[in-house]
Motif scaffolding. Structure first.
Motif, PDB file in Angstrom:
ATOM      1  N   GLU A 152      21.169  12.847   3.311  1.00 53.85           N
ATOM      2  CA  GLU A 152      22.623  13.011   3.268  1.00 53.85           C
ATOM      3  C   GLU A 152      23.189  12.394   1.982  1.00 53.85           C
ATOM      4  OE1 GLU A 152      23.921  15.005   5.114  1.00 53.85           O
ATOM      5  OE2 GLU A 152      23.219  14.910   7.174  1.00 53.85           O
ATOM      6  N   GLU A 167      30.099  14.744   4.045  1.00 55.13           N
ATOM      7  CA  GLU A 167      28.848  14.053   3.711  1.00 55.13           C
ATOM      8  C   GLU A 167      28.983  12.530   3.809  1.00 55.13           C
ATOM      9  OE1 GLU A 167      26.085  15.360   3.542  1.00 55.13           O
ATOM     10  OE2 GLU A 167      26.427  17.455   3.084  1.00 55.13           O
ATOM     11  N   GLU A 219      20.757  20.381   7.147  1.00 55.61           N
ATOM     12  CA  GLU A 219      21.618  19.995   8.282  1.00 55.61           C
ATOM     13  C   GLU A 219      21.025  20.523   9.593  1.00 55.61           C
ATOM     14  OE1 GLU A 219      23.303  17.938   6.942  1.00 55.61           O
ATOM     15  OE2 GLU A 219      24.618  18.621   5.334  1.00 55.61           O
TER      16      GLU A 219
HETATM   17 FE   LIG Z   1      24.622  16.734   4.475  1.00 56.93          FE
END
Ligand SMILES: [Fe+2]
Length: 240
Positions: free
Chosen positions: A119, A74, A223
């Motif tokens: 994110e 991440e 994602e």
């Molecule tokens: Fe992610």
């Protein structure tokens, strides 16, 4: 509840609430379906840059799927969006006299920023869980090396984007495809997570989900959304 939230009733009868943080939050049934789709879909044919990165990650952090390894993923995942945002701002500086073009470039900036924020929520939620579980992380392995990786990855994403944006989008599509599959597989390795309620100080920002299993299914789906956006931009990479 704020205006940007919506209530969903999951198949189990549990309530989930949509907020802005997730990339289009799904219900429990939709998340189960999305996870199965991901597991059935073959991975992309990864390019050289992505293969080197994944080999490096496996070499340093092992092949086993751990929360700490996902946290490193991440940390790196935000970087391409930051580099695209920076390039787009430079482009606006050179194109603002052409208002239509500058507007389109700015739309791209806005998209990069929302993906970057998404994110960021993944990262914060993972970090919260790692702290709660009392997982031990070495400073070099989980602070120094990820930052070095992120730095190199930023330069690579930036350079590819300047030379040929499609290459940078392809690298990101590979990265996000890998993350989508890894999270979907992680959930299959932890059936106990479907019995555990998702509780987080970030739930109001990201999404209120019925279980920890659904949390990781939602992240996997996010994602996929990022991957699909990059694949779309590969076909029309310039600011058209
Ligand atoms: Fe992610």
């Amino acid at each position: 509840m704020t205006s940007h939230q919506e209530v969903h009733t999951a198949g189990s009868g549990a309530m989930s609430v949509r907020t802005q943080g997730a990339m289009g939050q799904l219900s429990h049934d939709e998340l189960m379906k999305a996870q199965q789709e991901t597991l059935r879909t073959p991975r992309r044919h990864y390019g050289l840059g992505a293969r080197v990165l994944f080999a490096l990650l496996d070499g340093v952090y092992g092949k086993r799927r751990t929360l700490s390894k996902f946290k490193v993923l991440e940390l790196v995942a935000r970087v391409p969006y930051q580099s695209w945002e920076q390039v787009a701002y430079i482009a606006i500086t050179h194109t603002y006299a052409r208002t239509d073009l500058a507007r389109r470039v700015f739309d791209r900036v806005t998209e990069s920023r929302s993906q970057q924020d998404n994110e960021q929520w993944h990262l914060l939620i993972l970090e919260e869980r790692i702290v709660r579980e009392g997982l031990k992380e070495g400073w070099v392995k989980f602070t120094v090396i990820p930052q070095a990786l992120a730095f190199v990855y930023y330069q690579l994403s930036w350079l590819l984007y300047v030379v040929r944006p499609a290459w940078s989008y392809r690298l990101n599509a590979d990265f996000e495809d890998h993350a989508e599959h890894e999270y979907a597989t992680l959930v299959t390795e932890h059936p106990e997570w479907d019995e555990e309620r998702f509780e987080s100080v970030f739930a109001d920002d990201y999404a209120r989900l019925a279980s920890v299993g659904d949390l990781f299914r939602q992240i996997s789906y996010d994602e996929r959304v990022h991957k699909d956006e990059s694949v779309t931009h590969m076909k029309e990479p310039r600011f058209r």
